[in-house]
Design a protein around this motif. Structure first.
Motif, PDB file in Angstrom:
ATOM      1  N   GLY A  26      31.509  91.105 -13.288  1.00  0.00           N
ATOM      2  CA  GLY A  26      30.628  89.844 -12.967  1.00  0.00           C
ATOM      3  C   GLY A  26      29.128  90.008 -12.676  1.00  0.00           C
ATOM      4  O   GLY A  26      28.476  91.035 -13.085  1.00  0.00           O
ATOM      5  N   ASP A  27      28.434  89.264 -11.928  1.00  0.00           N
ATOM      6  CA  ASP A  27      27.171  89.017 -11.722  1.00  0.00           C
ATOM      7  C   ASP A  27      26.978  89.535 -10.173  1.00  0.00           C
ATOM      8  O   ASP A  27      26.049  89.368  -9.683  1.00  0.00           O
ATOM      9  CB  ASP A  27      26.604  87.505 -11.657  1.00  0.00           C
ATOM     10  CG  ASP A  27      26.498  87.307 -13.075  1.00  0.00           C
ATOM     11  OD1 ASP A  27      26.466  87.962 -13.905  1.00  0.00           O
ATOM     12  OD2 ASP A  27      26.543  85.693 -13.197  1.00  0.00           O
ATOM     13  N   LYS A  30      23.380  91.209  -9.851  1.00  0.00           N
ATOM     14  CA  LYS A  30      22.216  90.217  -9.915  1.00  0.00           C
ATOM     15  C   LYS A  30      21.982  89.668  -8.499  1.00  0.00           C
ATOM     16  O   LYS A  30      21.235  89.135  -7.956  1.00  0.00           O
ATOM     17  CB  LYS A  30      22.777  89.135 -11.004  1.00  0.00           C
ATOM     18  CG  LYS A  30      21.670  88.188 -10.877  1.00  0.00           C
ATOM     19  CD  LYS A  30      22.022  87.352 -12.160  1.00  0.00           C
ATOM     20  CE  LYS A  30      20.886  86.187 -12.420  1.00  0.00           C
ATOM     21  NZ  LYS A  30      21.367  85.262 -13.485  1.00  0.00           N
ATOM     22  N   HIS A  31      23.306  89.611  -7.764  1.00  0.00           N
ATOM     23  CA  HIS A  31      23.233  88.727  -6.436  1.00  0.00           C
ATOM     24  C   HIS A  31      22.941  89.771  -5.403  1.00  0.00           C
ATOM     25  O   HIS A  31      22.358  89.105  -4.320  1.00  0.00           O
ATOM     26  CB  HIS A  31      24.559  88.194  -6.194  1.00  0.00           C
ATOM     27  CG  HIS A  31      24.958  87.047  -6.952  1.00  0.00           C
ATOM     28  ND1 HIS A  31      24.343  85.585  -7.037  1.00  0.00           N
ATOM     29  CD2 HIS A  31      26.003  86.922  -7.869  1.00  0.00           C
ATOM     30  CE1 HIS A  31      24.563  85.052  -8.201  1.00  0.00           C
ATOM     31  NE2 HIS A  31      25.719  85.585  -8.516  1.00  0.00           N
ATOM     32  N   TYR A  70      15.494  92.975 -14.753  1.00  0.00           N
ATOM     33  CA  TYR A  70      15.353  92.724 -13.484  1.00  0.00           C
ATOM     34  C   TYR A  70      14.006  92.926 -12.886  1.00  0.00           C
ATOM     35  O   TYR A  70      13.830  93.173 -11.567  1.00  0.00           O
ATOM     36  CB  TYR A  70      16.371  93.720 -12.822  1.00  0.00           C
ATOM     37  CG  TYR A  70      17.987  93.354 -12.975  1.00  0.00           C
ATOM     38  CD1 TYR A  70      18.519  92.484 -12.113  1.00  0.00           C
ATOM     39  CD2 TYR A  70      18.827  93.917 -14.019  1.00  0.00           C
ATOM     40  CE1 TYR A  70      19.845  92.184 -12.250  1.00  0.00           C
ATOM     41  CE2 TYR A  70      19.819  93.550 -14.530  1.00  0.00           C
ATOM     42  CZ  TYR A  70      20.544  92.660 -13.668  1.00  0.00           C
ATOM     43  OH  TYR A  70      21.668  92.443 -13.729  1.00  0.00           O
TER      44      TYR A  70
END
Length: 80
Positions: A26-27, A30-31, A70
């Motif tokens: 998942g992300d 990113k989080h 990023y």
């Protein structure tokens, strides 16, 4: 002196944490990456040269690991 030793140990942990987060589904990376970058940026503001140098090296390695997608997160937190 204890603070210096503690911070010197905390800086490289960020790279290991990012590599671990990359392997999770998942992300999650990113989080979680913004929080890691905020902490690294606080190390870049340290009055101690050793900590700033270690933080610069780890930021460079993290950006090489995660890639240019990023870069915006890093630049956003460098200006804070």
């Amino acid at each position: 002196m204890a603070r210096l030793e503690e911070d010197m140990l905390r800086v490289p942990i960020a790279l290991a944490l990012v590599k671990l987060l990359q392997r999770l589904p998942g992300d999650i990376l990113k989080h979680q990456l913004p929080g890691i970058m905020i902490k690294l940026c606080s190390f870049l503001k340290s009055p101690l040269k050793q900590i700033r140098s270690a933080a610069r090296d780890i930021v460079k390695k993290i950006m090489l690991t995660v890639g240019t997608s990023y870069l915006g997160i890093l630049l956003e937190h460098l200006t804070i």
